[in-house]
Design a protein around this motif. Sequence first.
Motif, PDB file in Angstrom:
ATOM      1  N   CYS A 174     -12.258   2.066 -10.039  1.00 20.27           N
ATOM      2  CA  CYS A 174     -11.792   0.888  -9.298  1.00 20.27           C
ATOM      3  C   CYS A 174     -12.965  -0.074  -9.163  1.00 20.27           C
ATOM      4  O   CYS A 174     -14.093   0.243  -9.547  1.00 20.27           O
TER       5      CYS A 174
ATOM      6  N   THR B  62       0.829  -1.206   0.000  1.00 22.73           N
ATOM      7  CA  THR B  62       0.000   0.000   0.000  1.00 22.73           C
ATOM      8  C   THR B  62       0.863   1.257   0.000  1.00 22.73           C
ATOM      9  O   THR B  62       0.504   2.260  -0.620  1.00 22.73           O
TER      10      THR B  62
ATOM     11  N   LEU C 229       1.736   1.736  -3.614  1.00 24.15           N
ATOM     12  CA  LEU C 229       0.624   2.251  -4.396  1.00 24.15           C
ATOM     13  C   LEU C 229       0.437   3.748  -4.151  1.00 24.15           C
ATOM     14  O   LEU C 229       0.177   4.521  -5.080  1.00 24.15           O
TER      15      LEU C 229
ATOM     16  N   ASP D 292      -6.952  -1.061  -0.409  1.00 20.56           N
ATOM     17  CA  ASP D 292      -7.046  -0.287  -1.642  1.00 20.56           C
ATOM     18  C   ASP D 292      -8.145   0.763  -1.544  1.00 20.56           C
ATOM     19  O   ASP D 292      -7.990   1.894  -2.029  1.00 20.56           O
TER      20      ASP D 292
ATOM     21  N   ASP E 144      -3.132  -3.464  -9.041  1.00 21.86           N
ATOM     22  CA  ASP E 144      -2.730  -4.079  -7.776  1.00 21.86           C
ATOM     23  C   ASP E 144      -2.649  -5.579  -8.039  1.00 21.86           C
ATOM     24  O   ASP E 144      -3.670  -6.229  -8.284  1.00 21.86           O
TER      25      ASP E 144
END
Length: 429
Positions: free
Chosen positions: A128, A106, A109, A136, A218
């Motif tokens: 998403c 994370t 990201l 996420d 991801d």
Amino acid sequence: MQFENTREFAQQLDAQDPLSEYRDEFIFPRVNGKEVIYFTGNSLGLQPKSAQKYVDEVMKDWAELAVEGHFYADKPWWDYHERFSGKLAKIVGAKAEEVTVMNTLTVNLHLLMVSFYRPTAKRFKIICEEKAFPSDQYMISSQVRFHGLEPDEAIVELKKREGEHHFRTEDILAKIEEVGEECALVLIGGVNYYTGQVLDMKTITEAGHQAGAFVGWDLAHAAGNIELKLSEWNVDFAAWCSYKYMNSGPGNASGCFINKKYHGRKDIPRFEGWWGHNKDRRFLMEPEFQPEPTAHAWQISNAPILALAPYLASLEMFDKVGMPALIEKRNKIVAYLEYVLHEIDKDVESSFEIITPSSQKERGTQLSVFLHGEGRGLFNFLMDKGVITDWREPNVIRLAPAPFYCSFEDMYNFGQILKEGILKKQVQG
């Protein structure tokens, strides 16, 4: 192949399995004195026996060399992370210079969104999937708020059709087209953590680019599990954890992919630090940042060597075996598990619903199973019998037979234990 739900048949499959010897390269927990049947490699892979050696090597260098280990250890610490790029590139379908390893998933990201989520008044929305893994969801929502936007306005969730378990590619493409010029970023899990569905990353990436958006993935449940071709698919960026299918240890380091077309560009912002500075000039302590000409430019701090050591141990096995061989066994062992589940379903007054796609192209190692009419008591029974699986409310178990260390006889034994647990409840009821 015509499967049979017998121990003899499962043992025959194991005898024919070219990867069967790798089972002995891992350490299994024990319940009631017996090795467990381990189905949770999609949460935390088993420890490779070689991991201890790699960690001890670093500890020895630290003890004997102290700070000089940065340059004079057998695997010098100052470029330790570079040993990962080539091996990981084979796993994710990338060029070595497009891959680095740093931080955790994370965190990475977030850092990648510094580069690839730059909202404007017109183009500010992120697409998403609905019910993405909570981390996420939190990450994307906080990024939107950081830019002064409202999540309800900036986040567009892809939804499944009523009564269906899987995302339809045509619905995803339609949503991307609908958002159109307002779409700044498409960021989705390549393999859905709940159902195990593998999305059509190539097609979705193309659609995102046609809309003028960046596209990132991801790959927490994809790396080390399915075939990836990040360079060929022209993905902008991706990140993955290492502790699931790649067996690096709890909470361990994350891998990153940054497409080569963004290397060396001054119009791509990023948060910068010492370890992303030109390697040949790093110790000159210059005031102006000069980025590495590769994905290593996104590095910030020096690498956590003790954490990376067990990851490297596991990657050595991946490099030796190769993803094609792992995928070949994965397909066979998952198909056999699916067969066993259907056979047990015939023998009990219950109903299993496998909510993972039946097509090999749309699934990896995981099968997610609705146990209709069953509750958490069955899960507890399995755990007490040494079947380590994953429970998701209200009544789903996730089964991930990792091809490195799970056997076909494990699948047969699991079926017998599952049958015992259901029949025991029915008799008691």
